[in-house]
Write a protein that holds these residues in place. Structure first.
Motif, short mmCIF file in Angstrom:
data_model
loop_
_atom_site.label_atom_id
_atom_site.label_comp_id
_atom_site.label_asym_id
_atom_site.label_seq_id
_atom_site.Cartn_x
_atom_site.Cartn_y
_atom_site.Cartn_z
N ASP A 1 0.85 -1.20 0.00
CA ASP A 1 0.00 0.00 0.00
C ASP A 1 0.88 1.25 0.00
N LYS A 2 0.30 2.33 -0.49
CA LYS A 2 1.02 3.60 -0.50
C LYS A 2 0.45 4.50 0.60
N ALA A 3 1.29 4.85 1.58
CA ALA A 3 0.87 5.70 2.70
C ALA A 3 1.61 7.03 2.64
N ILE A 4 0.86 8.12 2.58
CA ILE A 4 1.46 9.45 2.56
C ILE A 4 1.48 9.99 3.99
N VAL A 5 2.68 10.35 4.46
CA VAL A 5 2.82 10.92 5.80
C VAL A 5 2.44 12.40 5.75
N ARG A 6 1.55 12.82 6.62
CA ARG A 6 1.04 14.20 6.63
C ARG A 6 2.15 15.21 6.92
N THR A 7 1.86 16.49 6.63
CA THR A 7 2.83 17.57 6.82
C THR A 7 3.30 17.67 8.27
N HIS A 8 2.40 17.35 9.22
CA HIS A 8 2.75 17.48 10.63
C HIS A 8 3.63 16.34 11.14
N GLY B 1 6.36 -3.31 5.10
CA GLY B 1 6.54 -3.24 3.66
C GLY B 1 5.61 -2.26 2.98
N VAL B 2 5.09 -1.31 3.76
CA VAL B 2 4.24 -0.26 3.18
C VAL B 2 5.12 0.73 2.43
N ASN B 3 4.65 1.18 1.30
CA ASN B 3 5.37 2.19 0.51
C ASN B 3 5.09 3.56 1.14
N VAL B 4 6.02 4.05 1.96
CA VAL B 4 5.83 5.31 2.69
C VAL B 4 6.31 6.48 1.85
N VAL B 5 5.40 7.42 1.60
CA VAL B 5 5.73 8.65 0.89
C VAL B 5 5.70 9.78 1.92
N ASP B 6 6.86 10.32 2.23
CA ASP B 6 6.97 11.26 3.35
C ASP B 6 6.72 12.70 2.91
N ALA B 7 5.57 13.25 3.33
CA ALA B 7 5.24 14.64 3.03
C ALA B 7 5.42 15.53 4.27
N THR B 8 6.15 15.02 5.28
CA THR B 8 6.40 15.82 6.47
C THR B 8 7.12 17.10 6.08
N CYS B 9 6.64 18.23 6.58
CA CYS B 9 7.29 19.51 6.28
C CYS B 9 8.72 19.48 6.82
N PRO B 10 9.70 19.92 6.03
CA PRO B 10 11.09 19.97 6.52
C PRO B 10 11.26 20.79 7.80
N TYR B 11 10.39 21.79 7.99
CA TYR B 11 10.45 22.59 9.22
C TYR B 11 9.98 21.77 10.43
N VAL B 12 9.25 20.69 10.19
CA VAL B 12 8.82 19.79 11.27
C VAL B 12 9.85 18.69 11.48
N THR B 13 10.47 18.24 10.39
CA THR B 13 11.51 17.22 10.49
C THR B 13 12.67 17.70 11.36
N LYS B 14 13.01 18.99 11.27
CA LYS B 14 14.14 19.54 12.02
C LYS B 14 13.96 19.39 13.53
N PRO B 15 12.82 19.82 14.13
CA PRO B 15 12.67 19.61 15.58
C PRO B 15 12.64 18.13 15.98
N GLN B 16 12.18 17.26 15.08
CA GLN B 16 12.25 15.82 15.37
C GLN B 16 13.71 15.40 15.55
N GLU B 17 14.56 15.85 14.63
CA GLU B 17 15.99 15.51 14.69
C GLU B 17 16.65 16.09 15.93
N ILE B 18 16.28 17.33 16.26
CA ILE B 18 16.86 17.99 17.44
C ILE B 18 16.45 17.24 18.71
#
Length: 276
Positions: free
Chosen positions: A63-70, A84-101
């Motif tokens: 299946d194709k799962a799109i990850v939301r902007t948040h 084995g889900v086909n993950v399409v990551d639409a997370t906003c890069p501005y949200v990815t940054k605090p996740q990494e931090i």
């Protein structure tokens, strides 16, 4: 009736990127609302067959799962990938940054403090990356009596007001040996908030257009209310009450980062048609 749009408003970079990703991945489904605008989500479903589910466990291998902007929680992303889900990551890069931090600073032994709404999907996701846990607060008062490490990493929800964020930072700095304050409020939020502040000081009536559950739209509305008593948060032209414009000369308009141009234009056209 004169109508003036804020200097900055509407779709931000992250939302534009997510919409493009969704349009390019037809016959898929998003886990959680892609953005906080029900009208745009309905358009994606109608025109591109992009569905919506609130339960990530329904996705099967292939299946194709799109990850939301948040973004989503770390363990949910890992579960999808393991299945084995086909993950399409639409997370906003501005949200990815605090996740990494959150992950990096937690692993380094810092107490992670997040300024934001504990129930917001963005914050649920960011918090999940703090390997040793994180404290989510909405005000300095919530930090009183809380025991933290001597080293603090402070992160903000991307759509929060910088003035409120600084109150939390100013509480922590004199009380701990090391406080690292990360500016994770996105540029679009700054620009939209400054623009609505400027416009609301001269407008007779203000309209803030966006989803009722949109955090950044609610922040714009709050700022507008501080300067213009006759401020209204609407989702689209159907929410308009034309008595709002009686004896008013200037109507200011702004919109949240998840509000598409076609909804904004519909609101403007309706106001003009009633005042022509």
């Amino acid at each position: 009736m004169n109508i003036e749009l804020a200097e900055n408003y509407g779709f931000c970079f992250g939302v534009k990127r997510a919409i493009k990703i969704a349009e390019e991945n037809q016959n898929a489904a998003t886990y959680g609302p892609l953005i906080h605008n029900s009208k745009e989500i309905a358009r994606l479903e109608k025109d591109f067959n992009v569905g919506l589910t609130d339960n990530y466990k329904i996705f099967k291998a292939g299946d194709k799962a799109i990850v939301r902007t948040h973004g989503i929680q770390k363990h949910e992303l890992e579960d999808l990938e393991k299945k084995g889900v086909n993950v399409v990551d639409a997370t906003c890069p501005y949200v990815t940054k605090p996740q990494e931090i959150a992950q990096e600073m937690s692993e380094k032994g810092y107490s992670v403090v997040i300024f934001g709404d504990d129930e917001h999907p963005e914050i649920k996701g960011v918090k999940s990356y703090a390997t040793k846990g994180a404290l989510v607060v909405t005000s300095p008062e919530e930090l009183e009596g809380v025991k933290l490490h001597e080293k603090i990493a402070l992160i903000a929800q991307t759509t929060r007001k910088v003035e409120d964020y600084m109150k939390v930072a100013n509480y922590l700095i004199p009380r701990y040996k090391e406080v690292r304050v990360f500016n994770t409020i996105c540029n679009a939020t700054f620009e939209n908030q400054d623009a609505v502040r400027k416009l609301s000081k001269k407008a007779d009536v203000m309209l803030i257009i966006g989803g009722k559950n949109s955090s950044n739209t609610k922040q714009l509305f709050k700022i507008s209310q501080e300067n213009c008593q006759d401020s209204y948060h609407i989702e689209d032209e159907k929410d308009l009450d034309f008595s709002w414009f009686d004896n008013k000369n200037l109507c200011g308009i702004s919109a949240g980062a998840s509000t598409p141009d076609w909804i904004i234009q519909n609101v403007i056209d309706n106001i003009k048609s009633k005042n022509s």
